[in-house]
Design a protein around this motif. Structure first.
Motif, PDB file in Angstrom:
ATOM      1  N   ASN A   1       0.810  -1.230   0.000  1.00 41.38           N
ATOM      2  CA  ASN A   1       0.000   0.000   0.000  1.00 41.38           C
ATOM      3  C   ASN A   1       0.837   1.271   0.000  1.00 41.38           C
ATOM      4  OD1 ASN A   1       0.967   0.204   2.575  1.00 41.38           O
ATOM      5  ND2 ASN A   1      -0.973  -0.182   3.593  1.00 41.38           N
ATOM      6  N   GLY A   2       2.125   1.132  -0.299  1.00 41.15           N
ATOM      7  CA  GLY A   2       2.994   2.306  -0.368  1.00 41.15           C
ATOM      8  C   GLY A   2       3.737   2.619   0.912  1.00 41.15           C
TER       9      GLY A   2
ATOM     10  N   ILE B   1       0.210  11.138   1.948  1.00 39.46           N
ATOM     11  CA  ILE B   1       0.435  11.241   0.505  1.00 39.46           C
ATOM     12  C   ILE B   1       1.897  11.571   0.215  1.00 39.46           C
ATOM     13  CG2 ILE B   1      -0.178  12.495  -1.572  1.00 39.46           C
ATOM     14  CD1 ILE B   1      -2.303  10.513  -0.455  1.00 39.46           C
TER      15      ILE B   1
ATOM     16  N   VAL C   1       3.901   8.467   0.497  1.00 40.75           N
ATOM     17  CA  VAL C   1       3.766   7.580  -0.663  1.00 40.75           C
ATOM     18  C   VAL C   1       4.652   8.068  -1.806  1.00 40.75           C
ATOM     19  CG1 VAL C   1       2.194   6.729  -2.440  1.00 40.75           C
ATOM     20  CG2 VAL C   1       1.440   6.822  -0.064  1.00 40.75           C
TER      21      VAL C   1
ATOM     22  N   ASP D   1      -5.090  -0.847  -2.440  1.00 42.61           N
ATOM     23  CA  ASP D   1      -5.944   0.001  -1.603  1.00 42.61           C
ATOM     24  C   ASP D   1      -6.401  -0.666  -0.308  1.00 42.61           C
ATOM     25  OD1 ASP D   1      -7.742  -1.819  -2.626  1.00 42.61           O
ATOM     26  OD2 ASP D   1      -8.898  -0.358  -3.791  1.00 42.61           O
TER      27      ASP D   1
ATOM     28  N   ARG E   1      -9.364   1.170   1.891  1.00 43.71           N
ATOM     29  CA  ARG E   1      -9.277   2.615   2.093  1.00 43.71           C
ATOM     30  C   ARG E   1     -10.479   3.301   1.467  1.00 43.71           C
ATOM     31  NH1 ARG E   1      -4.444   4.464   3.913  1.00 43.71           N
ATOM     32  NH2 ARG E   1      -2.780   2.898   4.025  1.00 43.71           N
TER      33      ARG E   1
ATOM     34  N   ASP F   1      -9.110   8.630  -0.599  1.00 39.26           N
ATOM     35  CA  ASP F   1      -7.750   8.366  -0.119  1.00 39.26           C
ATOM     36  C   ASP F   1      -7.019   7.438  -1.085  1.00 39.26           C
ATOM     37  OD1 ASP F   1      -5.451   8.088   1.457  1.00 39.26           O
ATOM     38  OD2 ASP F   1      -6.364   6.530   2.708  1.00 39.26           O
TER      39      ASP F   1
ATOM     40  N   GLU G   1      -6.039   9.253  -4.272  1.00 37.86           N
ATOM     41  CA  GLU G   1      -4.935  10.180  -4.026  1.00 37.86           C
ATOM     42  C   GLU G   1      -3.600   9.452  -3.947  1.00 37.86           C
ATOM     43  OE1 GLU G   1      -4.639  13.548  -3.980  1.00 37.86           O
ATOM     44  OE2 GLU G   1      -6.638  13.364  -4.859  1.00 37.86           O
ATOM     45  N   ARG G   2      -3.613   8.237  -3.475  1.00 36.63           N
ATOM     46  CA  ARG G   2      -2.375   7.464  -3.357  1.00 36.63           C
ATOM     47  C   ARG G   2      -1.870   7.015  -4.731  1.00 36.63           C
ATOM     48  NH1 ARG G   2      -1.705   6.102   1.976  1.00 36.63           N
ATOM     49  NH2 ARG G   2      -0.625   4.160   1.604  1.00 36.63           N
TER      50      ARG G   2
END
Length: 272
Positions: A87-88, A93, A96, A115, A125, A129, A132-133
Motif C-alpha cells: 500500500n505504499g 500522501i 507515498v 488500496d 481505504r 484516499d 490520491e495514493r
C-alpha cells in the motif's frame, strides 16, 4: 545481452500492448533465474513469498526490507521486475510519493499500489484516499523519468468485499488518476473478468491465478486479459514440498521423500 534499466522498462511496457503474457512471481535470486531460463519475459515480486522466506507472515515486512529486496531482485535477473509495493508503506500522501521514488531508484520496471488497509474491520481505504495514493505514485514516477509502469490494485475480492460494482468504480478511478494497468486480485469467473476488462479498456488488466482458478492462459487471453500473475502460489508450492518432505521424515522415519526430486548436479548446472 544485458539490458539497461531504461531498456527493461521499455520492454515491460511493450509487453502490455498486445497479447497476453504470464508474469510469474519469484521470491529470491534462484527462483528468478529458473523462471528466466524457462523463457518468461518479465517477473514480479511477491510480498507473501518474500515474507515467508524471512520467516514472517505476509504484510509484516518493513519498507526498508522491501526496498532492499527489490534492489536484490532487480540485480538477480536480466528480466524486467514488477514491484509488489503493497500500500505504499505510508499513511500520508507525501510519504507515498517519497517511498515510490525510492522504489523507482531500485530499478524496477513496474510498481503496484493497492488500496487495502490491513485492518479486518475496515479492509479497504476510502475511495478518495485510495485515488490520491495512486495519483501520488504517478507524481513520483513522472518526476523520475515517467517510464516506470504503474499498476492500480483494487483489493475488494482479495479482502472479502465481493462487490464487483465497487471494484470497477475503483479501478476506473485509479485509471483516471494515472494507473497504466489495472488489477483486481480475487476475480474468479469469466463474467467478473470480462466486466473489468471492458470497464477499463483500453488500459491493460492483470488477473491473478491461484489453485482454485479454472481458466487457462488462452481462455484469459480470449477475454482480453493482458497479463497473468500467480502471487505467492509458486512460493507456496515450494513450501508445500518442503513441509511435506520434512513431515514425512519426522513422522515416518524414512527418506523416501527424496526419491523423485531434482538432483544437486542438475541444480548446479542450472545455476552455472
Amino acid at each position: 545481452m544485458e539490458y539497461s534499466i531504461s531498456e527493461k522498462r521499455k520492454i515491460f511496457r511493450n509487453l502490455h500492448l498486445t497479447g497476453c503474457f504470464v508474469l510469474p512471481n519469484p521470491w529470491d535470486a534462484g527462483s528468478a533465474k529458473i523462471l528466466e531460463q524457462l523463457g518468461f519475459k518479465a517477473l514480479a515480486t511477491t510480498s507473501s513469498g518474500y515474507a515467508w522466506s524471512c520467516g514472517k507472515p505476509d504484510g509484516l515486512s518493513s519498507r526498508d526490507e522491501v526496498l532492499a529486496h527489490l534492489r536484490y531482485m532487480v540485480q538477480s535477473t536480466n528480466l524486467p521486475i514488477n514491484a509488489d509495493f503493497e500500500n505504499g508503506f505510508s499513511d500520508t500522501i507525501d510519504g507515498v510519493i517519497e517511498n515510490v521514488r525510492m522504489a523507482i531508484e531500485t530499478g524496477v520496471a513496474g510498481i503496484s499500489i493497492e488500496d487495502s488497509t490491513g485492518n479486518p474491520e475496515k479492509p479497504l481505504r476510502d475511495m478518495e484516499d485510495a485515488v490520491e495514493r495512486i495519483r501520488a505514485a504517478r507524481i513520483a514516477i513522472n518526476e523520475n523519468g515517467g517510464d516506470t509502469f504503474l499498476i492500480g490494485r483494487a483489493e475488494n475480492f482479495f479482502v472479502g468485499v465481493h462487490d464487483l460494482e465497487d471494484t470497477i468504480v475503483r479501478l476506473k478511478a485509479y485509471s483516471e488518476a494515472g494507473a497504466d494497468c489495472l488489477y483486481a486480485p480475487g476475480l474468479k469467473t469469466r463474467e467478473q473478468i470480462l466486466a473489468v476488462v471492458q470497464a477499463v479498456a483500453p488500459k491493460p488488466v492483470n488477473v491473478l491465478m491461484t489453485s482454485d482458478s479454472k481458466l487457462n492462459h488462452q481462455e484469459l487471453a480470449d477475454l482480453g486479459v493482458r497479463r497473468i500473475s500467480v502471487g505467492g502460489a509458486l512460493a507456496r508450492t515450494a513450501w508445500d514440498g518442503f513441509i511435506k518432505a520434512a513431515t514425512s521424515i519426522i513422522e515416518q522415519g524414512d527418506f523416501n521423500c527424496f526419491s523423485d526430486v531434482i538432483s544437486g548436479q542438475e541444480l548446479n548446472e542450472k545455476f552455472r
